[in-house]
Design a protein around this motif. Structure first.
Motif, PDB file in Angstrom:
ATOM      1  N   GLN A 450       0.744  -1.232   0.056  1.00 37.74           N
ATOM      2  CA  GLN A 450      -0.009   0.035  -0.087  1.00 37.74           C
ATOM      3  C   GLN A 450       0.885   1.213  -0.023  1.00 37.74           C
ATOM      4  O   GLN A 450       0.822   1.963   0.850  1.00 37.74           O
ATOM      5  N   HIS A 451       1.589   1.379  -1.099  1.00 36.58           N
ATOM      6  CA  HIS A 451       2.489   2.738  -1.259  1.00 36.58           C
ATOM      7  C   HIS A 451       1.952   3.329  -2.493  1.00 36.58           C
ATOM      8  O   HIS A 451       1.288   2.676  -3.425  1.00 36.58           O
ATOM      9  N   TRP A 452       2.094   4.771  -2.437  1.00 40.21           N
ATOM     10  CA  TRP A 452       1.764   5.543  -3.526  1.00 40.21           C
ATOM     11  C   TRP A 452       2.397   5.231  -4.849  1.00 40.21           C
ATOM     12  O   TRP A 452       1.537   4.962  -5.785  1.00 40.21           O
ATOM     13  N   GLN A 453       3.778   4.837  -4.986  1.00 40.63           N
ATOM     14  CA  GLN A 453       4.309   4.365  -6.102  1.00 40.63           C
ATOM     15  C   GLN A 453       3.492   3.106  -6.700  1.00 40.63           C
ATOM     16  O   GLN A 453       3.532   2.963  -7.844  1.00 40.63           O
ATOM     17  N   MET A 454       3.491   2.257  -5.880  1.00 41.81           N
ATOM     18  CA  MET A 454       2.898   0.843  -6.322  1.00 41.81           C
ATOM     19  C   MET A 454       1.261   1.036  -6.783  1.00 41.81           C
ATOM     20  O   MET A 454       1.109   0.698  -8.055  1.00 41.81           O
ATOM     21  N   ALA A 455       0.586   1.923  -6.223  1.00 46.40           N
ATOM     22  CA  ALA A 455      -0.743   2.195  -6.798  1.00 46.40           C
ATOM     23  C   ALA A 455      -0.471   3.061  -8.359  1.00 46.40           C
ATOM     24  O   ALA A 455      -1.214   2.585  -9.155  1.00 46.40           O
ATOM     25  N   CYS A 456       0.599   3.905  -8.368  1.00 46.44           N
ATOM     26  CA  CYS A 456       0.786   4.437  -9.663  1.00 46.44           C
ATOM     27  C   CYS A 456       1.018   3.431 -10.716  1.00 46.44           C
ATOM     28  O   CYS A 456       0.697   3.401 -11.821  1.00 46.44           O
ATOM     29  N   SER A 457       1.891   2.415 -10.116  1.00 44.39           N
ATOM     30  CA  SER A 457       2.570   1.566 -11.280  1.00 44.39           C
ATOM     31  C   SER A 457       1.591   0.673 -11.667  1.00 44.39           C
ATOM     32  O   SER A 457       1.577   0.110 -12.912  1.00 44.39           O
ATOM     33  N   THR A 458       0.790   0.098 -10.681  1.00 42.58           N
ATOM     34  CA  THR A 458      -0.283  -0.756 -11.229  1.00 42.58           C
ATOM     35  C   THR A 458      -1.167  -0.210 -12.070  1.00 42.58           C
ATOM     36  O   THR A 458      -1.976  -0.577 -13.148  1.00 42.58           O
ATOM     37  N   GLY A 459      -1.668   1.330 -12.075  1.00 40.09           N
ATOM     38  CA  GLY A 459      -2.289   2.047 -12.848  1.00 40.09           C
ATOM     39  C   GLY A 459      -1.896   2.074 -14.170  1.00 40.09           C
ATOM     40  O   GLY A 459      -2.526   2.123 -15.265  1.00 40.09           O
ATOM     41  N   HIS A 460      -0.582   2.320 -14.142  1.00 45.09           N
ATOM     42  CA  HIS A 460       0.181   2.399 -15.480  1.00 45.09           C
ATOM     43  C   HIS A 460       0.072   1.115 -16.129  1.00 45.09           C
ATOM     44  O   HIS A 460      -0.031   0.933 -17.470  1.00 45.09           O
ATOM     45  N   GLN A 461       0.335  -0.318 -15.571  1.00 42.35           N
ATOM     46  CA  GLN A 461       0.157  -1.172 -15.926  1.00 42.35           C
ATOM     47  C   GLN A 461      -1.211  -1.774 -16.543  1.00 42.35           C
ATOM     48  O   GLN A 461      -1.303  -2.165 -17.585  1.00 42.35           O
ATOM     49  N   ALA A 462      -2.248  -1.235 -15.845  1.00 40.44           N
ATOM     50  CA  ALA A 462      -3.709  -1.643 -16.377  1.00 40.44           C
ATOM     51  C   ALA A 462      -4.077  -1.013 -17.641  1.00 40.44           C
ATOM     52  O   ALA A 462      -4.538  -1.123 -18.570  1.00 40.44           O
TER      53      ALA A 462
END
Length: 585
Positions: A450-462
C-alpha cells in the motif's frame, strides 16, 4: 554544475524579446563524458536561465530537462544504467532514449532537446519555450477522440488517475470516464500527512485545464451505486442529483482505502475534536483546529506512516509548541515495516523533538466535557490530557461494490489479479491498494503493497493492458512500447520531520534479520538491509542518497544481493550494477 558559454545561430538578437527562438549552445567535447555518464549543465542567456541534463549512452548524446517530473529534484544525483534513469529521492524512472516515464511516482515525461555533434563539440539545439517546460505531455494539440470504446475508472487516487493519464498519453482515443467521490481534482494524497498545511491547489496532480485538453471526463462528487457485470453498465449519481447509467467496454476498479474508525464499543468514540486523515478536507479541518489557541495537548493513536508523519509535523513544523503524545499497541513504532532496531531509533528521534510515546498500550476510554474530548484513558491506567485526538489506526478496503460479485477475491478481502492486473471477469481490472498481484521482481504471488508508487505503477500497467487490446497487440508484438506484465520494485519514502526522511526499496514481509550500517542513535544517518533466506530483499536508508535507488535498480535487473555482500560493506551491492560485463540473470 558547469557554466558554459552561449552560442547563438542568430548572433546579436535579444532572445528575451523572441520568446520561442531557437537556441544553440556548445555543451562539451565528445570525450568529456564516457558512456553511461551524465552531467547537469547550465544554459544562460538574456532570455533563458535554466539547466539541462546531458547523457552519453552507446556513443549517443541525449539532452533532457535536469529536474525530475515528480518533485523537480536534480536528476544528476540519480542512477543511470541500461537505458534507465532513476531519481535519487523517490525513485521515478525514465527511459534514456525517449525521456518517457518508465516507473513512478510522478506522471510527466522529461522534456527532450535535440543534440548535434559537430567535430568534437556537443551542441544543444532547443527552443526557449521548451527549455522552460518542467515536463512533456504526449498529447496531440488538437486531440480528437471517438465515443467508443469506453474505459470507466472508479476511483481517482494514484492508481485510477495514473491509469487514465497513461491511457491518453500512450495513444488511447476512446472515451475515458474517471469517477471520484471527492469534490476535488485528483491530488498528491501522501503530502497530507507530510505537509498537511500545504495549499490544496499545490497538491493537484493536474489542473482543470488538463482534463479538458486531454478529454478525460472527470466526475467529482460521484458515487457509483451498482455495477451490472453482464451488461457492462454502471449506475451512479452526482451528489444531489438523480441516478444515471453508463455502458463501458473496460472497467478499472481503483476504489482504494478509507481510515479505520474507532470501534463504536469504545466509550467516547463519537466526541468532537476526534480527527481522521484521508482527504484534503480532513487535512484542512485538522490544521485549522491544531492552530487554535485552545489546543495544547494532542494525542495520536497509532504508529503508522500517517501517525508518525503527523507527529513529526506537530513537533517540528509549528510555530507554537504543542504537547504531543503517541499511543500505540506495538512495542516500537513501525516495527512491522522497519523492524525493532530502526523503529526504536525512530522513536528516539521523535522523543528528542518533544513527543511522548506510550507503547504496548490500548485506549480504554475517551472522556470529554460538553461533548468535546478532554482525556484519553489507556490500559496502563494513565489518563492523558487531550484537546485534540488524531486516529491513525489503519485502513479498510473500499470493496463493498463488488464483494458479492463473481470477481475472485482473496481470503482476506482483496481483489485477486494476474500479472496484467486483470480480474477474473473479462475486461475488468483492479489497481492500487484493493488488489493483490504477483511481485515478479522477487517471484512472489498475491502481494499487496500500500504505497503511492505501487498504486501508480499498477495504474500504468492496467492502462498498458487495455492499450494492448485496443491496439490489437499480442504478447511480444506491436510497435508501441507497452508493458506486457506488471513489473516494478516497491518504493516508498516517509518524511518523519523537517530534517528526517527515510527512503525504502524492496519488499520484506517480516523484518526480522536486519543488518545496519551507520549511526542510528546520534545523527540518524543509516542504511538497514533486510535479509530473507540469505539475500537482501529490501533496504531502508536516511541521508545516504542515492543508495536506495541504486539497490532498486539491482532488484529491477534481478541480481541477487547476498547477505555477505553487504555485511561489512554498505556499498557491497554496487558490483551488481556493472551490467556491461555482468549481464542480468
Amino acid at each position: 554544475m558547469s557554466t558554459l558559454q552561449f552560442v547563438s545561430s542568430q548572433t546579436g538578437e535579444n532572445l528575451s524579446q523572441v520568446p520561442n527562438k531557437e537556441i544553440r549552445q556548445s555543451l562539451c567535447k565528445i570525450n568529456d563524458l564516457q558512456n553511461g555518464q551524465m552531467k547537469e549543465l547550465e544554459v544562460k542567456t538574456d532570455g533563458v536561465n535554466t539547466s539541462v541534463l546531458l547523457i552519453k549512452q552507446n556513443n549517443k548524446f541525449y539532452a533532457y530537462s535536469s529536474k525530475c517530473c515528480h518533485y523537480k529534484l536534480p536528476l544528476a544525483k540519480g542512477v543511470l544504467i541500461n537505458n534507465r534513469l532513476r531519481c535519487f529521492a523517490h525513485g521515478a524512472c525514465f527511459r534514456v532514449d525517449t525521456g518517457d516515464i518508465e516507473d513512478h511516482p510522478g506522471h510527466g515525461n522529461l522534456p527532450k532537446y535535440d543534440v548535434e555533434v559537430i567535430g568534437d563539440d556537443v551542441i544543444l539545439v532547443a527552443y526557449k519555450e521548451d527549455l522552460e517546460k518542467l515536463e512533456r505531455i504526449k498529447i496531440p494539440e488538437n486531440l480528437e477522440i471517438e465515443p467508443e470504446p469506453v474505459v470507466a475508472i472508479i476511483g481517482a487516487g494514484a492508481g485510477g488517475f495514473t491509469c487514465a493519464d497513461m491511457l491518453r498519453q500512450n495513444g488511447f482515443y476512446g472515451r475515458i470516464i474517471l469517477f471520484t467521490r471527492e469534490g476535488t481534482l485528483p491530488y498528491d494524497r501522501v503530502q497530507l500527512s507530510k505537509q498537511p498545511s500545504k495549499k490544496p491547489q499545490d497538491l493537484l496532480l493536474r489542473d482543470q485545464t488538463y482534463y479538458k485538453k486531454v478529454k478525460i471526463d472527470l466526475l467529482t462528487e460521484a458515487e457509483v451505486t451498482t455495477i451490472n457485470w453482464t451488461t457492462k453498465v454502471i449506475t451512479y449519481r452526482i451528489i444531489g442529483n438523480q441516478l444515471k447509467s453508463i455502458k463501458y467496454d473496460y472497467l478499472v476498479l481503483a476504489t482504494g482505502l478509507r481510515p479505520k474508525k474507532l470501534p463504536s464499543s469504545l466509550l467516547g468514540h463519537d466526541l468532537r475534536n476526534i480527527f481522521y486523515l484521508r482527504s484534503v478536507d480532513d487535512a484542512s479541518n485538522l490544521i485549522n483546529k491544531v492552530k487554535s489557541p485552545d489546543v495544547n495537548n494532542i494525542v495520536i493513536i497509532g504508529d503508522s506512516f500517517i501517525a508518525l508523519e503527523i507527529c513529526g509535523w506537530l513537533t517540528t513544523g509549528l510555530e507554537e509548541k504543542k504537547n504531543v503524545s503517541v499511543v500505540m499497541r506495538s512495542k516500537v513504532p513501525m516495527i512491522r515495516i522497519l523492524g525493532e532496531t530502526v523503529g526504536k531509533a525512530l522513536q528516539k528521534v521523535h522523543e528528542k523533538n518533544g513527543a511522548k510515546f506510550f507503547s504496548s498500550a490500548t485506549v480504554t476510554e475517551i472522556t470529554g466535557h460538553h461533548n468535546v474530548v478532554k482525556f484519553v484513558q489507556i490500559g496502563t491506567g494513565q489518563s492523558l490530557p487531550c484537546d485534540l485526538l488524531i486516529c491513525a489506526i489503519g485502513s479498510e478496503l473500499c470493496t463493498e461494490l463488488y464483494e458479492n460479485s463473481s470477481i475472485e477475491m482473496t481470503d482476506d478481502g482483496f481483489i485477486k489479479v494476474n500479472q496484467r492486473l486483470e480480474t477474473s471477469i473479462e475486461h475488468v481490472l483492479a489497481v492500487g491498494d484493493i488488489c493483490k498481484y504477483p511481485l515478479k521482481v522477487f517471484d512472489l504471488e498475491d502481494i499487496n503493497c500500500q504505497h503511492w508508487q505501487m498504486a501508480c505503477s499498477t495504474g500504468h500497467q492496467a492502462a498498458d493492458t487495455i492499450l494492448r487490446y485496443y491496439l490489437g497487440q499480442t504478447k511480444g508484438g506491436g510497435s508501441r512500447s507497452l508493458k506486457t506484465d506488471f513489473y516494478t520494485t516497491p518504493i516508498f519514502w516517509t518524511t518523519q520531520n523537517n530534517k528526517t526522511t527515510i527512503r525504502y526499496a524492496g519488499y520484506c514481509h517480516k523484518p526480522e534479520n536486519i543488518i545496519v550500517h551507520g549511526d542510528l542513535d546520534g545523527e540518524f544517518k543509516f542504511v538497514a538491509y533486510y535479509i530473507v533466506e540469505g539475500f537482501v530483499r529490501a533496504v531502508a536508508q536516511s541521508k545516504y542518497d542515492p543508495l536506495s535507488s541504486e539497490v532498486a535498480e539491482v532488484f529491477h535487473h534481478r541480481r541477487n544481493i547476498r547477505q555477505e555482500d553487504i555485511e561489512h560493506d554498505m556499498y557491497g551491492y554496487r558490483k551488481y550494477l556493472d551490467f556491461k560485463t555482468k549481464k542480468p540473470e
